[in-house]
Design a protein around this motif. Sequence first.
Motif, short mmCIF file in Angstrom:
data_model
loop_
_atom_site.label_atom_id
_atom_site.label_comp_id
_atom_site.label_asym_id
_atom_site.label_seq_id
_atom_site.Cartn_x
_atom_site.Cartn_y
_atom_site.Cartn_z
N LEU A 1 0.82 -1.20 0.00
CA LEU A 1 0.00 0.00 0.00
C LEU A 1 0.86 1.26 0.00
CD1 LEU A 1 -2.86 1.20 0.21
CD2 LEU A 1 -2.58 1.19 2.69
N ILE A 2 1.89 1.28 0.84
CA ILE A 2 2.76 2.44 0.96
C ILE A 2 3.46 2.75 -0.36
CG2 ILE A 2 4.90 3.27 2.04
CD1 ILE A 2 3.95 1.88 4.61
N PHE A 3 3.88 1.68 -1.07
CA PHE A 3 4.63 1.89 -2.30
C PHE A 3 3.77 1.88 -3.56
CE2 PHE A 3 7.96 0.56 0.67
CZ PHE A 3 8.85 1.58 0.48
N GLY A 4 2.47 2.05 -3.35
CA GLY A 4 1.59 2.37 -4.48
C GLY A 4 1.06 1.21 -5.29
N ASP A 5 1.03 -0.01 -4.73
CA ASP A 5 0.44 -1.13 -5.45
C ASP A 5 -1.05 -0.85 -5.68
OD1 ASP A 5 -1.15 -3.83 -5.39
OD2 ASP A 5 0.88 -4.37 -5.98
N LYS A 6 -1.47 -0.78 -6.94
CA LYS A 6 -2.83 -0.37 -7.26
C LYS A 6 -3.87 -1.36 -6.76
CE LYS A 6 -1.70 2.48 -11.29
NZ LYS A 6 -1.93 2.70 -12.73
N SER A 7 -3.58 -2.66 -6.85
CA SER A 7 -4.56 -3.64 -6.39
C SER A 7 -4.75 -3.55 -4.88
CB SER A 7 -4.12 -5.06 -6.78
OG SER A 7 -2.86 -5.38 -6.21
N THR A 8 -3.65 -3.32 -4.15
CA THR A 8 -3.76 -3.18 -2.70
C THR A 8 -4.48 -1.89 -2.33
OG1 THR A 8 -1.65 -4.36 -2.48
CG2 THR A 8 -2.46 -3.22 -0.54
N ALA A 9 -4.18 -0.81 -3.04
CA ALA A 9 -4.86 0.46 -2.78
C ALA A 9 -6.36 0.34 -3.03
CB ALA A 9 -4.26 1.55 -3.66
N SER A 10 -6.74 -0.37 -4.09
CA SER A 10 -8.14 -0.57 -4.40
C SER A 10 -8.83 -1.39 -3.31
CB SER A 10 -8.28 -1.27 -5.76
OG SER A 10 -9.64 -1.55 -6.03
N PHE A 11 -8.15 -2.43 -2.84
CA PHE A 11 -8.70 -3.25 -1.77
C PHE A 11 -8.82 -2.42 -0.48
CE2 PHE A 11 -8.05 -5.97 1.94
CZ PHE A 11 -9.07 -6.89 1.76
N PHE A 12 -7.81 -1.63 -0.20
CA PHE A 12 -7.79 -0.80 1.01
C PHE A 12 -8.97 0.16 1.04
CE2 PHE A 12 -6.39 3.34 2.77
CZ PHE A 12 -6.21 2.98 4.08
N THR A 13 -9.21 0.86 -0.07
CA THR A 13 -10.30 1.84 -0.11
C THR A 13 -11.66 1.17 -0.19
OG1 THR A 13 -10.03 2.03 -2.52
CG2 THR A 13 -8.86 3.63 -1.15
N GLY A 14 -11.72 -0.06 -0.69
CA GLY A 14 -12.99 -0.76 -0.83
C GLY A 14 -13.36 -1.64 0.34
N TYR A 15 -12.51 -1.70 1.36
CA TYR A 15 -12.73 -2.65 2.46
C TYR A 15 -14.00 -2.33 3.25
CZ TYR A 15 -11.74 -5.87 6.26
OH TYR A 15 -11.83 -6.90 7.16
N THR A 16 -14.30 -1.06 3.41
CA THR A 16 -15.51 -0.69 4.15
C THR A 16 -16.75 -1.27 3.49
OG1 THR A 16 -14.52 1.37 4.94
CG2 THR A 16 -16.91 1.24 4.96
N LEU A 17 -16.79 -1.24 2.17
CA LEU A 17 -17.93 -1.81 1.45
C LEU A 17 -18.00 -3.32 1.66
CD1 LEU A 17 -20.30 -1.58 -0.46
CD2 LEU A 17 -18.71 -1.70 -2.38
N LEU A 18 -16.85 -4.00 1.67
CA LEU A 18 -16.84 -5.44 1.93
C LEU A 18 -17.42 -5.75 3.31
CD1 LEU A 18 -13.41 -6.69 0.51
CD2 LEU A 18 -15.67 -6.82 -0.52
N ARG A 19 -17.07 -4.93 4.30
CA ARG A 19 -17.60 -5.15 5.64
C ARG A 19 -19.11 -4.90 5.67
NH1 ARG A 19 -16.46 -8.46 7.95
NH2 ARG A 19 -17.20 -7.66 9.93
N GLU A 20 -19.58 -3.92 4.92
CA GLU A 20 -21.01 -3.66 4.86
C GLU A 20 -21.75 -4.83 4.22
OE1 GLU A 20 -21.53 0.03 2.86
OE2 GLU A 20 -20.76 1.24 4.52
N LEU A 21 -21.17 -5.40 3.17
CA LEU A 21 -21.77 -6.56 2.52
C LEU A 21 -21.80 -7.76 3.46
CD1 LEU A 21 -20.14 -6.30 -1.03
CD2 LEU A 21 -22.52 -5.84 -0.43
N THR A 22 -20.72 -7.91 4.23
CA THR A 22 -20.67 -9.00 5.21
C THR A 22 -21.78 -8.84 6.24
OG1 THR A 22 -18.27 -9.21 4.94
CG2 THR A 22 -19.23 -10.18 6.92
N SER A 23 -21.94 -7.64 6.77
CA SER A 23 -22.98 -7.39 7.77
C SER A 23 -24.37 -7.64 7.19
CB SER A 23 -22.88 -5.94 8.27
OG SER A 23 -21.66 -5.73 8.93
N HIS A 24 -24.54 -7.25 5.94
CA HIS A 24 -25.84 -7.47 5.28
C HIS A 24 -26.15 -8.97 5.19
CE1 HIS A 24 -29.12 -7.26 2.41
NE2 HIS A 24 -28.46 -8.06 1.60
N LEU A 25 -25.19 -9.76 4.76
CA LEU A 25 -25.42 -11.19 4.62
C LEU A 25 -25.60 -11.87 5.98
CD1 LEU A 25 -22.99 -12.15 1.72
CD2 LEU A 25 -25.48 -12.02 1.65
#
Length: 387
Positions: free
Chosen positions: A123-147
């Motif tokens: 994340l620190i060194f700019g890996d795009k896939s990690t950055a995307s996962f990092f910023t999208g994690y809140t949505l994953l947690r919301e989906l988990t709570s929904h299910l």
Amino acid sequence: MTEKEDWVCLNKLLKSSVPVLTPSFLSNGESREHIDELSRQVEEDYKNYKDGRCGFFKTSVDQEMHARFQMALLVISYCAKKNGQDLQGASASFSDAELEVCELLKKFVMLDNFSATELRQKLIFGDKSTASFFTGYTLLRELTSHLLGHDEIRSPVRQYLKKQGDLYDEKFETAFGSRGGEFIVTASLARQREFDFISRIEHNLKSGRNCITLSGQSFIVDKIEKGDNAGNLSQKTEPVNERRARPADNLPKNQYLMAVFTEKSLVWRKKSVIFYAICVSHAERYREHGFDSKPLELKEIPAYLDPAVIESCKNYPHAFFCIASPTGFENIGIPGSDNRMLNNFISSGVSVCFWIYTTRNNSSMNLIQNPLNWDGSATWKQPTRNC
């Protein structure tokens, strides 16, 4: 069948589910023959467990075993559906909502494939896939709570999903850190937030420059100026390790925007007010580490507010001051927190607004001092708690 807990026997029964519950199984393409074989074996082992082949275990263990076996059968059913094959028995009895659990678990692949240290470095060194996962994690947690609250998902599957979700949360916080639910902000994300903040306000002012409404009065935008290093607070810091310093183009610049609003009136002497919008980052932290997690402290704000107040007092009767921070603000908006220091910003000639980033990277603004609040367009209105 025995009344006694036979752990050796139980471990043998669990062997068939072990490969099915590995993170890679959901992503790998399994042959139809292998899926059929696993389906029969897991169902047989599950039946033997329920029949007491290995004895009867205490409630907590029994619940976990049901969760493991049913989750294994669910994964098999999911893979079979992907293959377009029909299964018989328990593996064919899962609902669409339960199959969504498998789809969701596949999205946590970053936490399965890398250690917490590896994720942080990526994340620190700019890996795009990690950055995307990092910023999208809140949505994953919301989906988990929904299910987890879905009526069509049976209890053992919910138990497995909750346990995995808790493990993922723990690893995520180990990798990226936590401060009251908000996580570290990388230099690139801080730079993007700064750019979005200034650009959005500039666009709104330009698009509505002939009709800015303040407390029922109409104004036009006479002048707009932009610049960097507002207040120069970042210069009052310790020396930076040059070997670890980041390229300047990738760092937030403490950008600001200044505009003059002049009253739309037929009278000769028209009233003008001044508007400042400033995005403040701990620039030295981004240069040194590539990220920051420290909220902007209230005691840091006067260094940016004072120049605006001094300038406005020279030529303008009122100043509207909006400040943003990619890492948020110390205690602002936290129920029960002591915000008495905010009284230091109250003045009849100054209105202060704090721009708060939400968990989905949208923005809202809370005006701490009466009477106005920015609503995201070229209009000011009475403040609300979370506009």
